[in-house]
Design a protein around this motif. Structure first.
Motif, PDB file in Angstrom:
ATOM      1  N   MET A   1      35.610  33.990  28.601  1.00  0.00           N
ATOM      2  CA  MET A   1      35.385  34.058  29.904  1.00  0.00           C
ATOM      3  C   MET A   1      33.965  34.562  30.358  1.00  0.00           C
ATOM      4  SD  MET A   1      39.266  35.404  30.883  1.00  0.00           S
ATOM      5  CE  MET A   1      40.691  34.904  30.217  1.00  0.00           C
ATOM      6  N   GLY A   2      33.280  35.166  29.378  1.00  0.00           N
ATOM      7  CA  GLY A   2      32.033  35.727  29.603  1.00  0.00           C
ATOM      8  C   GLY A   2      32.030  37.152  29.945  1.00  0.00           C
ATOM      9  N   LEU A   3      33.181  37.947  29.309  1.00  0.00           N
ATOM     10  CA  LEU A   3      33.568  39.211  29.744  1.00  0.00           C
ATOM     11  C   LEU A   3      33.573  39.963  28.344  1.00  0.00           C
ATOM     12  CD1 LEU A   3      36.360  38.587  32.417  1.00  0.00           C
ATOM     13  CD2 LEU A   3      33.951  38.980  32.953  1.00  0.00           C
ATOM     14  N   ASN A   4      33.644  41.211  28.608  1.00  0.00           N
ATOM     15  CA  ASN A   4      34.177  42.305  27.588  1.00  0.00           C
ATOM     16  C   ASN A   4      35.040  43.210  27.996  1.00  0.00           C
ATOM     17  OD1 ASN A   4      32.597  44.449  28.742  1.00  0.00           O
ATOM     18  ND2 ASN A   4      30.798  43.644  27.818  1.00  0.00           N
ATOM     19  N   PHE A   5      35.649  44.061  27.007  1.00  0.00           N
ATOM     20  CA  PHE A   5      36.800  44.907  27.465  1.00  0.00           C
ATOM     21  C   PHE A   5      36.212  46.036  28.468  1.00  0.00           C
ATOM     22  CE2 PHE A   5      39.617  44.225  23.848  1.00  0.00           C
ATOM     23  CZ  PHE A   5      40.698  44.446  24.586  1.00  0.00           C
ATOM     24  N   SER A   6      35.161  46.467  28.431  1.00  0.00           N
ATOM     25  CA  SER A   6      34.541  47.332  29.573  1.00  0.00           C
ATOM     26  C   SER A   6      34.532  46.697  30.760  1.00  0.00           C
ATOM     27  CB  SER A   6      33.109  47.856  29.101  1.00  0.00           C
ATOM     28  OG  SER A   6      32.594  48.805  29.824  1.00  0.00           O
ATOM     29  N   VAL A   7      34.170  45.470  30.984  1.00  0.00           N
ATOM     30  CA  VAL A   7      34.085  44.689  32.207  1.00  0.00           C
ATOM     31  C   VAL A   7      35.554  44.591  32.657  1.00  0.00           C
ATOM     32  CG1 VAL A   7      33.558  42.906  33.462  1.00  0.00           C
ATOM     33  CG2 VAL A   7      31.575  43.659  32.094  1.00  0.00           C
ATOM     34  N   TRP A   8      36.486  44.158  31.819  1.00  0.00           N
ATOM     35  CA  TRP A   8      37.745  43.857  32.183  1.00  0.00           C
ATOM     36  C   TRP A   8      38.465  45.210  32.600  1.00  0.00           C
ATOM     37  CZ3 TRP A   8      41.714  41.519  34.103  1.00  0.00           C
ATOM     38  CH2 TRP A   8      42.714  41.768  33.748  1.00  0.00           C
ATOM     39  N   ILE A   9      37.932  46.490  32.044  1.00  0.00           N
ATOM     40  CA  ILE A   9      38.869  47.560  32.272  1.00  0.00           C
ATOM     41  C   ILE A   9      38.237  47.857  33.684  1.00  0.00           C
ATOM     42  CG2 ILE A   9      38.844  50.054  31.998  1.00  0.00           C
ATOM     43  CD1 ILE A   9      39.138  49.234  28.895  1.00  0.00           C
ATOM     44  N   ASN A  10      36.996  47.642  34.038  1.00  0.00           N
ATOM     45  CA  ASN A  10      36.512  48.129  35.361  1.00  0.00           C
ATOM     46  C   ASN A  10      37.212  47.081  36.534  1.00  0.00           C
ATOM     47  OD1 ASN A  10      34.289  50.086  35.524  1.00  0.00           O
ATOM     48  ND2 ASN A  10      33.916  49.202  33.479  1.00  0.00           N
ATOM     49  N   ILE A  11      37.194  45.924  36.111  1.00  0.00           N
ATOM     50  CA  ILE A  11      37.943  45.003  37.143  1.00  0.00           C
ATOM     51  C   ILE A  11      39.260  45.368  37.468  1.00  0.00           C
ATOM     52  CG2 ILE A  11      38.714  42.652  37.215  1.00  0.00           C
ATOM     53  CD1 ILE A  11      36.481  41.635  35.740  1.00  0.00           C
ATOM     54  N   ALA A  12      39.987  45.472  36.472  1.00  0.00           N
ATOM     55  CA  ALA A  12      41.731  46.128  36.708  1.00  0.00           C
ATOM     56  C   ALA A  12      41.550  47.406  37.227  1.00  0.00           C
ATOM     57  CB  ALA A  12      42.165  46.106  35.047  1.00  0.00           C
ATOM     58  N   THR A  13      40.666  48.169  36.759  1.00  0.00           N
ATOM     59  CA  THR A  13      40.826  49.724  37.692  1.00  0.00           C
ATOM     60  C   THR A  13      40.270  49.672  39.035  1.00  0.00           C
ATOM     61  OG1 THR A  13      40.085  50.654  35.552  1.00  0.00           O
ATOM     62  CG2 THR A  13      39.975  52.116  37.310  1.00  0.00           C
ATOM     63  N   LYS A  14      39.500  48.680  39.336  1.00  0.00           N
ATOM     64  CA  LYS A  14      39.118  48.498  40.661  1.00  0.00           C
ATOM     65  C   LYS A  14      40.079  47.904  41.558  1.00  0.00           C
ATOM     66  CE  LYS A  14      33.980  48.607  40.087  1.00  0.00           C
ATOM     67  NZ  LYS A  14      32.662  47.600  40.138  1.00  0.00           N
ATOM     68  N   ALA A  15      40.784  46.851  41.127  1.00  0.00           N
ATOM     69  CA  ALA A  15      41.922  46.185  41.716  1.00  0.00           C
ATOM     70  C   ALA A  15      43.160  47.334  41.806  1.00  0.00           C
ATOM     71  CB  ALA A  15      42.462  45.050  40.771  1.00  0.00           C
ATOM     72  N   LEU A  16      43.504  48.095  40.889  1.00  0.00           N
ATOM     73  CA  LEU A  16      44.573  49.131  40.967  1.00  0.00           C
ATOM     74  C   LEU A  16      44.396  50.111  42.042  1.00  0.00           C
ATOM     75  CD1 LEU A  16      46.714  50.844  39.673  1.00  0.00           C
ATOM     76  CD2 LEU A  16      44.943  52.137  38.398  1.00  0.00           C
ATOM     77  N   VAL A  17      42.723  50.336  42.037  1.00  0.00           N
ATOM     78  CA  VAL A  17      42.503  51.300  43.330  1.00  0.00           C
ATOM     79  C   VAL A  17      42.633  50.779  44.628  1.00  0.00           C
ATOM     80  CG1 VAL A  17      40.681  52.901  44.122  1.00  0.00           C
ATOM     81  CG2 VAL A  17      41.207  52.848  41.677  1.00  0.00           C
ATOM     82  N   ASN A  18      41.932  49.496  44.664  1.00  0.00           N
ATOM     83  CA  ASN A  18      41.736  48.737  45.971  1.00  0.00           C
ATOM     84  C   ASN A  18      43.267  48.478  46.524  1.00  0.00           C
ATOM     85  OD1 ASN A  18      38.969  48.970  45.830  1.00  0.00           O
ATOM     86  ND2 ASN A  18      38.613  46.758  44.993  1.00  0.00           N
TER      87      ASN A  18
END
Length: 86
Positions: free
Chosen positions: A25-42
């Motif tokens: 998907m062109g991602l790595n764990f760091s990006v995935w964790i940031n995406i998931a965490t931002k969705a959690l907060v938002n």
């Protein structure tokens, strides 16, 4: 902005599978964790559905109890009989 480091333990096979998918998907764990965490907060909720294992569903527990009671009554019953649908 200064970043913080997060450490987590994970099954190596699961990690490898997830890394392969994220790479595709062109991602790595760091990006995935940031995406998931931002969705959690938002969204103020876990950004995906969390379900209990179907093993612990009320229906399965009922079936297991019924089969166990049947087993106790007929101690000589084979394990194959216990696995058959009632």
């Amino acid at each position: 902005m200064k970043d913080t480091k997060i450490t987590a333990r994970m099954d190596p096979e699961l990690k490898n599978e997830a890394e392969e998918l994220l790479t595709d998907m062109g991602l790595n764990f760091s990006v995935w964790i940031n995406i998931a965490t931002k969705a959690l907060v938002n969204e103020r909720k876990i950004p995906f559905e969390v379900k209990a294992s179907p093993f612990y569903s009320d229906e399965n527990i009922r079936v297991l109890r019924t089969r166990y009671e049947k087993y106790k009554k007929e101690a000589s019953i084979s394990h194959h009989k216990l696995l058959e649908d009632d």
